[in-house]
Write a protein that holds these residues in place. Structure first.
Motif, PDB file in Angstrom:
ATOM      1  N   GLU A 226       0.831  -1.203   0.000  1.00 13.94           N
ATOM      2  CA  GLU A 226       0.000   0.000   0.000  1.00 13.94           C
ATOM      3  C   GLU A 226       0.866   1.255   0.000  1.00 13.94           C
ATOM      4  OE1 GLU A 226       1.216   0.057   4.173  1.00 13.94           O
ATOM      5  OE2 GLU A 226       0.657  -1.582   2.830  1.00 13.94           O
ATOM      6  N   LEU A 255      -6.638  -5.057   3.448  1.00 11.15           N
ATOM      7  CA  LEU A 255      -6.571  -4.115   2.327  1.00 11.15           C
ATOM      8  C   LEU A 255      -6.114  -4.798   1.050  1.00 11.15           C
ATOM      9  CD1 LEU A 255      -4.919  -0.806   3.620  1.00 11.15           C
ATOM     10  CD2 LEU A 255      -6.965  -0.940   2.193  1.00 11.15           C
ATOM     11  N   CYS A 276      -8.457   3.738  -1.642  1.00 19.75           N
ATOM     12  CA  CYS A 276      -9.409   3.558  -0.554  1.00 19.75           C
ATOM     13  C   CYS A 276      -9.350   4.730   0.418  1.00 19.75           C
ATOM     14  CB  CYS A 276      -9.090   2.272   0.223  1.00 19.75           C
ATOM     15  SG  CYS A 276      -9.198   0.757  -0.757  1.00 19.75           S
TER      16      CYS A 276
END
Length: 445
Positions: A226, A255, A276
């Motif tokens: 991420e 995630l 997100c």
């Protein structure tokens, strides 16, 4: 492997793609507008073709001019970079219809993810969390008012066909909604040719976290960690880092799994990003959108995972396996990217001009992906991005200290630039703590 590649873009990202192509022995072909004739990417390509006047519609968005350049140079493939035609499904289809290789996801995936409402509905069906919002466009103001009352204020008013932080407004009550709805709808019609509007819950204190995915040639989708993207102005990113200081191992697992489901839901191939919104207080996250292209901030993922994402894109497009083992992905260290823009560091208004001085920082853990050099002119025709300053190291603390030195050493004279903002940010206790959110820039101002 692809043998010849036309890069349908300009500046920093064109130069970045050309660098990897040449390392791999691929003939790199640039296209350029009259305004960009003297930029480094033109000189560094193996071949370069003038495609039109400065205006993007007559050059970098001119599909026939780009395809004609591909034909005249014998290009085998086209890489669109980011922006311009990178998420234009019709262009992707046309490229493939002309017998060329499109270095990106399939046109159907671009179409599916290009409309925010359709994307939300697809993700919800795939089990990816989505924020409360409309499942159909708000057809008129009355429909928007009704939807907002059901969702609860404050709400975000979004252009369904928008992207890159454009075509968005926040409404805290019905009066504000009536103003924002008309404003966003008019902007969407003008910019995207589609006035569809989405109403969605707005989270005042939230973090923007995204996951890099790669759809492999064998059909699998993998997640490459991420990125934290919460330092923003006008909903557009200024700083990104990986890994996110807000994401625990347990949250990271959720995630990444959700991002893989998102890619699988549309049969995704090549590089893409699942964006997100994260509530740091609860650990809840919600799908925001999928960017069906290479992101500006891809270098931080490259460092943390030890790969070249452009090379992986080219391998997928060539039908080849990745350079890494998808079943044994490992990450290391920390990376931060700062977008050095030709803009005022206080109000972030564009400031083009001739670059009189350009001295890039060097040293351990310092990488600069730039689109300009000394003597070039920054024109008002394109995005204000001058360069990306990427700092890497073993820990976030080490990266922050290296970043302060690198920002101080980066010398630019001529156009306005936002390096002073990064100096301020790197001394900001909220940012240094890692416990910041998308409102940090407004609090600094």
């Amino acid at each position: 492997m692809i043998e010849s590649l036309l890069v349908a873009n300009r500046g920093e990202i064109a130069r970045r793609i050309i660098r990897t192509a040449k390392r791999l022995g691929i003939r790199a072909i640039a296209v350029y507008s009259e305004a960009d004739a003297d930029l480094p990417f033109v000189a560094e390509a193996d071949e370069a073709v003038l495609i039109g006047p400065p205006a993007p519609a007559q050059s970098y968005r001119n599909t026939e001019a780009i395809l004609a350049a591909a034909t005249s140079t014998g290009a085998q493939a086209i890489h669109p970079g980011y922006g311009f035609l990178s998420e234009n499904a019709e262009f992707a289809r046309t490229v493939e219809a002309r017998g060329l290789i499109w270095v990106g996801p399939g046109a159907d995936a671009i179409t599916a993810m290009g409309d925010k409402i359709n994307a939300r509905n697809l993700m919800a069906a795939a089990g990816v969390p989505v924020a409360p919002g409309t499942t159909d466009p708000a057809a008129d103001l009355d429909a928007a008012v009704t939807a907002a009352a059901e969702i609860g204020y404050p709400v975000m008013v979004k252009a369904a066909a928008g992207g890159g932080g454009m075509g968005m407004g926040v409404a805290v009550d019905e009066a504000a909604l009536r103003t924002e709805y008309d404003k966003v709808r008019a902007f969407a019609e003008r910019m995207f040719g589609d006035g569809s509007v989405l109403i969605e819950r707005f989270f005042p204190r939230v973090r923007h976290v995204e996951v890099q995915i790669l759809g492999l040639a064998d059909g699998r989708v993998v997640a490459l960690g991420e990125r934290e993207c919460s330092v923003q102005r006008r909903n557009q990113k200024l700083v990104e880092e990986s890994p996110s200081p807000a994401v625990s191992p347990e949250l990271r697992s959720r995630l990444l799994a959700a991002a893989v489901r998102a890619g699988e839901a549309v049969g995704y191939r090549n590089a893409g990003t699942v964006e997100c919104l994260l509530d740091p207080a609860t650990g809840e996250f919600f799908f925001l959108e999928m960017n069906t292209r290479l992101q500006v901030e891809h270098p931080v993922t490259e460092y943390v995972y030890g790969i070249d994402l452009v090379e992986e894109q080219l391998r997928v497009a060539s039908g080849l396996a990745p350079t890494f083992d998808p079943d044994a992905l490992t990450s290391r260290g920390h990376a931060i990217e700062m977008r050095v823009n030709a803009e005022d560091p206080k109000r972030f208004l564009p400031g083009p001009g001739v670059i009189r001085t350009w001295v890039e920082p060097t040293g351990d853990g310092v990488r600069v992906d730039s689109g300009y050099t000394e003597g070039n002119t920054v024109t008002p025709f394109y995005d204000s991005l001058l360069a990306k300053l990427i700092i890497t190291g073993a820990t976030r603390a080490e990266v922050l200290e290296r970043a302060k030195v690198a920002v101080a050493a980066f010398q630019i004279a001529g156009p306005k630039n936002n390096l002073p903002f990064f100096t301020e940010l790197l001394d900001n206790e909220e940012f240094r703590s890692g416990a910041y959110d998308t409102a940090i820039v407004s609090r600094m101002r």
